[in-house]
Motif scaffolding. Structure first.
Motif: not given
Length: 404
Positions: A257-262, A283-295, A299-301
């Motif tokens: 899932p996405f974090s609240d801020e993300a 894009a956000a899913w592919n860039v993220s290496d965290s769980n939950p997906i961070s802000l 931003k990077r995606s």
């Protein structure tokens, strides 16, 4: 091997639930409950032999009209209705050919084998109508107008024959047409007239169409009584709540899932457009290496998502226009960005008179790149097109460079 082990062996990007694309069904159809309920209600009334209006959906590119039509057709078909679907092209022969081909396949989609057989016979008999019904012999050279009139008559006969059989079985015919504003006035006028006559005779034929914001005007100009035949609905941006759901539900099912801020940032940058949800979510899913997906991941995606939107939504449309057309759209972007603007203001920005720019304006409308929301004004058919032009194109109006 345990399922968790199999999942862990699959690359993260391969599990991405988001996929932008024209007509590709999103992992979560959100914000369209009212429309899904409408088709359920139509089907229920059809089974009771009660009449409905056809439905016309209009909206900008990227708001999910095609996906909605596919979902509505699936529901109607699953509940025993006879359905057909085409995308209009604008050439009368091509549109008629598509209609006859899809109607010919209509029986195969029915769940009832008995009704399939009955309808197949009806279609076969009705399709055998030849030019002789118009008093034209096979050896006589047929003019274009004769051919179109024959196609119109055949279509009316085929649909009437089908609908009579369906009504006897407490079913109905639902014809879904995407890009309806593109349909040539000859087949479009025929379909509107059939809808009108079937309604007068209490026969269950329903045209359910989708197109650009100018579609209601196209229908009323084709047949003045069209404004009374349909339930007109505007498909627009999703609410913030529905947008958040469109991001979060698929991500949660994918256990990332996405974090609240993300999520808040994604709701902001996507502006409630379903196509944008898929691009930014992917894009956000592919860039993220965290769980939950961070802000930070979101931003990077964002540049990656914007590049995908540029390639998939904007660049091809920009290049479809002539050089003068690009200059006109660039002037639109300068004058008012992405909001409707005055044709006279655009002409002034270009150093021309409205009369001198009317031809290029009409050409862009014909290409489906802009539309006229009201007399004397124009707007882009794709949300964010003005921002793209300002950001990604040189002031000379040259083609967008897809290699950068």
């Amino acid at each position: 091997m345990e399922s968790s082990e199999r999942s862990s062996s699959v690359p993260t990007q391969a599990l991405n639930p988001f996929m932008p694309g024209a007509g590709i069904r999103p992992p979560e159809l959100v914000g369209r409950e009212r429309d899904l309920e409408a088709i359920d209600r139509m089907v229920a009334r059809t089974k009771l032999q009660l009449m409905n209006q056809g439905i016309i959906y209009s909206g900008l590119r990227g708001v999910g009209k095609t996906v909605l039509l596919l979902s509505l057709q699936e529901i109607a078909n699953s509940k025993g209705m006879a359905t057909a679907r085409i995308e209009a092209e604008g050439d009368p022969r091509a549109d008629y050919d598509k209609l006859f081909r899809e109607i010919g396949l209509l029986a195969a989609r029915l769940q009832s084998s008995t009704l399939q057989d009955k309808l197949s016979n009806v279609i076969s008999n009705a399709e055998s109508v030849s030019l002789s019904i118009m008093g034209i012999g096979g050896s006589v050279t047929v003019s274009d107008s004769d051919e179109l009139r024959t196609s119109s008559l055949r279509l009316e006969l085929v649909i009437e024959s089908i609908v009579q059989q369906l009504r006897a079985e407490n079913s109905g015919m639902y014809l879904f047409v995407d890009e309806l504003q593109e349909m040539d006035k000859e087949p479009l006028g025929t379909l509107i007239a059939i809808q009108h006559r079937m309604g007068q005779e209490n026969m269950p034929f329903y045209l359910i169409g989708a197109g650009l914001p100018n579609l209601p005007g196209v229908l009323s100009r084709t047949k003045s009584y069209a404004e009374r035949l349909f339930d007109y609905r505007t498909i627009g941006q999703l609410s913030e709540e529905d947008t958040a759901e469109g991001f979060q539900k698929p991500a949660q099912r994918g256990t990332r899932p996405f974090s609240d801020e993300a999520l808040k940032e994604l709701v902001h940058v996507s502006h409630g457009y379903p196509y944008f949800i898929q691009a930014y979510g992917k894009a956000a899913w592919n860039v993220s290496d965290s769980n939950p997906i961070s802000l930070d991941s979101v931003k990077r995606s964002e540049p990656i998502a914007r590049a995908e939107l540029d390639q998939g939504l904007y660049a091809s449309r920009w290049q479809r226009a002539s050089l003068m057309g690009r200059e006109y759209m660039a002037a639109m972007a300068r004058v008012s960005g992405d909001v409707p603007c005055s044709s006279s203001d655009i002409a002034e920005d270009m150093g021309k008179t409205p009369k001198e720019t009317s031809a290029v304006r009409d050409a862009l409308i014909h290409l489906g790149l802009i539309y006229s929301p009201e007399r004397g004004k124009v707007a882009f058919t794709v949300p964010g097109m003005g921002e793209f032009i300002t950001r990604a194109t040189p002031p000379t109006g040259q083609a967008y460079d897809q290699t950068r």
